[in-house]
Design a protein around this motif. Sequence first.
Motif, PDB file in Angstrom:
ATOM      1  N   GLN A  32       0.834  -1.205   0.000  1.00  0.00           N
ATOM      2  CA  GLN A  32       0.000   0.000   0.000  1.00  0.00           C
ATOM      3  C   GLN A  32       0.870   1.256   0.000  1.00  0.00           C
ATOM      4  O   GLN A  32       0.526   2.253  -0.637  1.00  0.00           O
ATOM      5  N   GLY A  33       2.004   1.198   0.710  1.00  0.00           N
ATOM      6  CA  GLY A  33       2.901   2.337   0.735  1.00  0.00           C
ATOM      7  C   GLY A  33       3.513   2.606  -0.629  1.00  0.00           C
ATOM      8  O   GLY A  33       3.644   3.766  -1.052  1.00  0.00           O
ATOM      9  N   LYS A  35       2.182   1.885  -3.511  1.00  0.00           N
ATOM     10  CA  LYS A  35       1.142   2.362  -4.404  1.00  0.00           C
ATOM     11  C   LYS A  35       0.487   3.653  -3.914  1.00  0.00           C
ATOM     12  O   LYS A  35      -0.342   4.241  -4.600  1.00  0.00           O
ATOM     13  N   ARG A  36       0.869   4.076  -2.684  1.00  0.00           N
ATOM     14  CA  ARG A  36       0.318   5.287  -2.071  1.00  0.00           C
ATOM     15  C   ARG A  36      -1.209   5.241  -2.042  1.00  0.00           C
ATOM     16  O   ARG A  36      -1.894   6.215  -2.366  1.00  0.00           O
ATOM     17  N   ARG A  37      -1.731   4.113  -1.636  1.00  0.00           N
ATOM     18  CA  ARG A  37      -3.177   3.910  -1.580  1.00  0.00           C
ATOM     19  C   ARG A  37      -3.609   3.723  -0.124  1.00  0.00           C
ATOM     20  O   ARG A  37      -3.260   2.716   0.512  1.00  0.00           O
ATOM     21  N   HIS A  38      -4.321   4.682   0.421  1.00  0.00           N
ATOM     22  CA  HIS A  38      -4.903   4.586   1.766  1.00  0.00           C
ATOM     23  C   HIS A  38      -3.852   4.243   2.831  1.00  0.00           C
ATOM     24  O   HIS A  38      -4.116   3.462   3.748  1.00  0.00           O
ATOM     25  N   VAL A  39      -2.671   4.830   2.692  1.00  0.00           N
ATOM     26  CA  VAL A  39      -1.574   4.518   3.611  1.00  0.00           C
ATOM     27  C   VAL A  39      -1.912   4.906   5.047  1.00  0.00           C
ATOM     28  O   VAL A  39      -1.663   4.139   5.992  1.00  0.00           O
ATOM     29  N   ALA A 103      -0.074   7.655 -10.947  1.00  0.00           N
ATOM     30  CA  ALA A 103      -1.355   8.071 -10.395  1.00  0.00           C
ATOM     31  C   ALA A 103      -2.529   7.396 -11.088  1.00  0.00           C
ATOM     32  O   ALA A 103      -3.620   7.302 -10.520  1.00  0.00           O
ATOM     33  N   TYR A 168       4.980   4.896   5.026  1.00  0.00           N
ATOM     34  CA  TYR A 168       5.351   6.158   4.374  1.00  0.00           C
ATOM     35  C   TYR A 168       6.766   6.138   3.816  1.00  0.00           C
ATOM     36  O   TYR A 168       7.099   6.941   2.934  1.00  0.00           O
ATOM     37  N   ARG A 171       7.756   4.720  -0.221  1.00  0.00           N
ATOM     38  CA  ARG A 171       7.882   5.528  -1.435  1.00  0.00           C
ATOM     39  C   ARG A 171       9.336   5.746  -1.838  1.00  0.00           C
ATOM     40  O   ARG A 171       9.617   6.072  -3.001  1.00  0.00           O
ATOM     41  N   GLU A 174      10.325   3.652  -4.718  1.00  0.00           N
ATOM     42  CA  GLU A 174       9.621   3.817  -5.986  1.00  0.00           C
ATOM     43  C   GLU A 174      10.510   3.677  -7.215  1.00  0.00           C
ATOM     44  O   GLU A 174      10.085   3.098  -8.213  1.00  0.00           O
TER      45      GLU A 174
END
Length: 205
Positions: A32-33, A35-39, A103, A168, A171, A174
């Motif tokens: 999730q981190g 993909k930066r989705r609902h972190v 995104a 967090y 990322r 990435e």
Amino acid sequence: MTADFPSFLSGAGLGASLIVAIGAQNAFVLRQGLKRRHVGIVVSICAFIDVMLIALGVGGMGALIARAPVLLDVIRWAGAAFVFLYGLRAFLAAWRGPGHLNASDGDSQTALGAASTVLALSLLNPHVYLDTVVLLGGIGAQHGWPGNAWFAAGAMCSSIVWFTALGYGARLLEPWFEKDAAWRVLDVIVGCVMWWIAATLVFAR
């Protein structure tokens, strides 16, 4: 209440050693981190669950959990089924290809879906109760008051710091995940971890 730093550091060290181990929960937070989705939601739920379980353990709930083998068996089988299916999902994602990290990524998981998944991964694993409630609770109780409270605070801090850093800090990786191949490898690793955990739950004595 007088500060008891040795107990705090003891709790922080033991808590970190148990939390940092690779598992279904950590693998999900990492993904999730990336993909930066609902972190924020995922990290908050993981930390909150650990804090509550540690508090229950140090407060004496560990002894009750240890005496409830039937409850742990129910959790074990439900957890094994869920983790197996999640692992299968990861293998399917690796086979289909998840797409580049951007995104417009096709990950359509909702906040509720992410919350439900992390709740299941966190609570349907009997090792969570054995580690945080029984083990941490049992050791924390040996410190007496107020040492047990400082021990629990240390373990709680380790959990909060770890999940925040994992969610967090992901990322920073990435650049490694700009290509589909990296995502495929990650999904295969996640799938293997999930199926390994499912196997340990099924064959646990």
